[in-house]
Design an enzyme around this catalytic site. Structure first.
Site, PDB file in Angstrom:
ATOM      1  N   ARG A 193      38.934   0.879 -36.157  1.00  0.00           N
ATOM      2  CA  ARG A 193      37.847   1.277 -37.071  1.00  0.00           C
ATOM      3  C   ARG A 193      38.432   1.472 -38.472  1.00  0.00           C
ATOM      4  NH1 ARG A 193      36.875   6.329 -37.382  1.00  0.00           N
ATOM      5  NH2 ARG A 193      36.730   6.744 -35.151  1.00  0.00           N
ATOM      6  N   TYR A 232      15.790  -7.133 -51.670  1.00  0.00           N
ATOM      7  CA  TYR A 232      15.666  -7.378 -50.240  1.00  0.00           C
ATOM      8  C   TYR A 232      14.871  -6.234 -49.601  1.00  0.00           C
ATOM      9  CZ  TYR A 232      17.103  -8.131 -45.424  1.00  0.00           C
ATOM     10  OH  TYR A 232      17.105  -8.339 -44.087  1.00  0.00           O
ATOM     11  N   ASP A 288      23.841  -6.844 -55.647  1.00  0.00           N
ATOM     12  CA  ASP A 288      23.788  -7.549 -54.369  1.00  0.00           C
ATOM     13  C   ASP A 288      23.882  -9.035 -54.718  1.00  0.00           C
ATOM     14  OD1 ASP A 288      22.989  -8.950 -52.099  1.00  0.00           O
ATOM     15  OD2 ASP A 288      21.604  -7.391 -51.436  1.00  0.00           O
ATOM     16  N   LYS A 331      24.622 -14.727 -44.801  1.00  0.00           N
ATOM     17  CA  LYS A 331      23.950 -15.837 -45.468  1.00  0.00           C
ATOM     18  C   LYS A 331      24.956 -16.931 -45.858  1.00  0.00           C
ATOM     19  CE  LYS A 331      20.685 -12.903 -44.774  1.00  0.00           C
ATOM     20  NZ  LYS A 331      20.224 -11.929 -45.734  1.00  0.00           N
TER      21      LYS A 331
HETATM   22  C1  PLP Z   1      19.847 -10.531 -45.672  1.00  0.00           C
HETATM   23  C2  PLP Z   1      20.051  -9.741 -46.891  1.00  0.00           C
HETATM   24  C3  PLP Z   1      20.497  -8.417 -46.825  1.00  0.00           C
HETATM   25  C4  PLP Z   1      20.730  -7.713 -45.501  1.00  0.00           C
HETATM   26  O1  PLP Z   1      21.821  -8.241 -44.840  1.00  0.00           O
HETATM   27  P1  PLP Z   1      21.984  -8.273 -43.227  1.00  0.00           P
HETATM   28  O2  PLP Z   1      23.251  -9.000 -43.042  1.00  0.00           O
HETATM   29  O3  PLP Z   1      20.780  -8.957 -42.680  1.00  0.00           O
HETATM   30  O4  PLP Z   1      22.042  -6.843 -42.797  1.00  0.00           O
HETATM   31  C5  PLP Z   1      20.725  -7.752 -48.011  1.00  0.00           C
HETATM   32  N1  PLP Z   1      20.494  -8.333 -49.210  1.00  0.00           N
HETATM   33  C6  PLP Z   1      20.041  -9.591 -49.309  1.00  0.00           C
HETATM   34  C7  PLP Z   1      19.824 -10.184 -50.653  1.00  0.00           C
HETATM   35  C8  PLP Z   1      19.812 -10.339 -48.167  1.00  0.00           C
HETATM   36  O5  PLP Z   1      19.360 -11.596 -48.274  1.00  0.00           O
END
Ligand code: PLP
Length: 385
Positions: free
Chosen positions: A50, A102, A174, A199
């Site tokens: 961890r 998001y 982000d 992604k």
């Molecule tokens: C998908 C997404 C998230 C969340 O991520 P997960 O891996 O699904 O927890 C956060 N920000 C953006 C812009 C996203 O497309």
């Protein structure tokens, strides 16, 4: 890019390359929870997975190098990464967020962090003078996406970084939609970069993961403490998958963007399409700013059909392009933000910020572009009423 001049090379050779012990060209999957200690009281480099794991550490070093930060951290999902960053704040603090972020980011603030006295407010981060007026004493951070999800709104990252510095608060980006291949927020002075690595970084729709990069040792210590204390870490195998995915990021994104530019052009010229959101189009909101801070317009496109097209029929008629949550994989995906990714945002707020019931979000894959476009064209034709 400390060591390599060009990001295409850093994607493959950056961070920790290969295995020192066997000279394997890939970092092994250290599938272990613990490590033997030599003697009492000698704190070893690796003690418990961890806290630290060599496969995860290789990924963390890689993302830090790619984003141009000092430290990287890998989490079990993008939301776990966002949760770790939000855990920096205290009761009474408030965070300003972009008006289209998001849905999960909105939800965790609205439904979880609100329970701990951490507030948020939704602002138009494209309007910097207005944004500055919202920085009251309790505001401790500005969190933006650029381009934001799902309307691809562009925010001036350098202006946000400068504003945050001026008011001694944190700036957080982000960067999921762009990845360090297309945009590196730390170069503009942003403090914290977050990724849903699920992604484009993973790129094959086969791993859920999140990353955080910071450019300051004090901040790094705090995030490391939160990561170890709250424990939402990425597993060794998933860390391996992500390192593997990142190696091909440049070639994948070059094709993704080439296809996205053609798809945007196609949609703009289609008689059924009322509106197209794509930062790579010269008349798009924030086109000039995006051009300055990113390599190109990216891969995500949102669009609206005219009212005489039935979007339920449109989604049902698609054959190649799949209806699915998520984005950034090699396959083309569409989603309906109002009922899927952004359903957690109340109807009134959705209307106010432009996430209408007719909005369609397209993640353009790397299939043959003619196949993608003919599938969309036939689905539009089927949906006409
Ligand atoms: C998908 C997404 C998230 C969340 O991520 P997960 O891996 O699904 O927890 C956060 N920000 C953006 C812009 C996203 O497309």
């Amino acid at each position: 890019m400390s060591e390599y001049k060009n990001i295409e090379s850093a994607l493959i050779h950056g961070g920790i390359y290969g295995d020192e012990y066997t000279k394997a060209v890939n970092v092994p999957i250290y599938q272990t929870s613990t490590y033997e200690q030599k003697a009492l009281g000698e704190t070893p480099k690796w003690e418990y997975s961890r806290t630290g794991n060599p496969t995860r550490a290789a990924l963390e070093a890689l993302i830090a190098e790619l984003e141009g930060g000092t430290s990287g951290f890998a989490f079990a999902s993008g939301m776990a990464a966002i949760t770790a960053v939000l855990s920096l704040f205290h009761a009474g603090d408030k965070i300003l967020i972009s008006s289209n972020v998001y849905g999960g980011t909105f939800r965790v603030l609205d439904k979880i962090f609100s329970n701990f006295g951490i507030g948020y407010s939704i602002e138009d981060t494209t309007d910097i003078p207005e944004l500055e007026k919202k920085i009251t004493d309790d505001v401790k951070a500005i969190l933006v996406e650029s381009p934001a999800n799902p309307l691809l709104t562009v925010t001036d990252l350098k202006a946000v970084a400068d504003l945050a510095k001026k008011h001694h608060i944190l700036s957080v980006v982000d960067n999921t939609f762009m990845t360090p291949y297309l945009q590196r927020p730390i170069e503009f002075g942003i403090d914290i970069v977050i990724h849903s690595a699920t992604k484009y970084l993973g790129g094959h729709s086969d791993v859920v993961a999140g990353l955080v990069v910071v450019n300051d040792d004090e901040l790094a210590k705090k995030i490391a403490f939160i990561q170890n204390s709250t424990g939402g870490v990425l597993a060794p195998f998933d860390s391996f998958l992500l390192i593997r995915g990142i190696k091909t990021l440049a070639v994948r994104l070059d094709r993704h963007v080439e296809n996205a530019e053609k798809a945007a052009e196609f949609l703009v010229n289609h008689k059924a399409v009322k509106k197209v959101y794509y930062p790579g189009l010269p008349n798009a909101q924030g086109y000039e700013i995006n051009k300055r801070q990113a390599k190109n317009g990216g891969v995500m496109i949102s669009f609206e059909l005219y009212e005489n097209y039935n979007i339920r029929k449109f989604f049902k008629s698609l054959k190649l392009v799949a209806l699915a949550e998520s984005l950034g994989g090699v396959e083309s995906l569409v989603c309906h933000p109002a009922t899927m990714t952004h359903a957690s945002i109340p109807y009134e707020i959705r209307q106010k910020i432009g996430i209408t019931d007719g909005l369609i979000r397209l993640s353009v894959g790397i299939e043959n572009i003619d196949d993608i476009l003919s599938d969309i064209a036939q689905a539009i034709a089927e949906s006409e009423e």
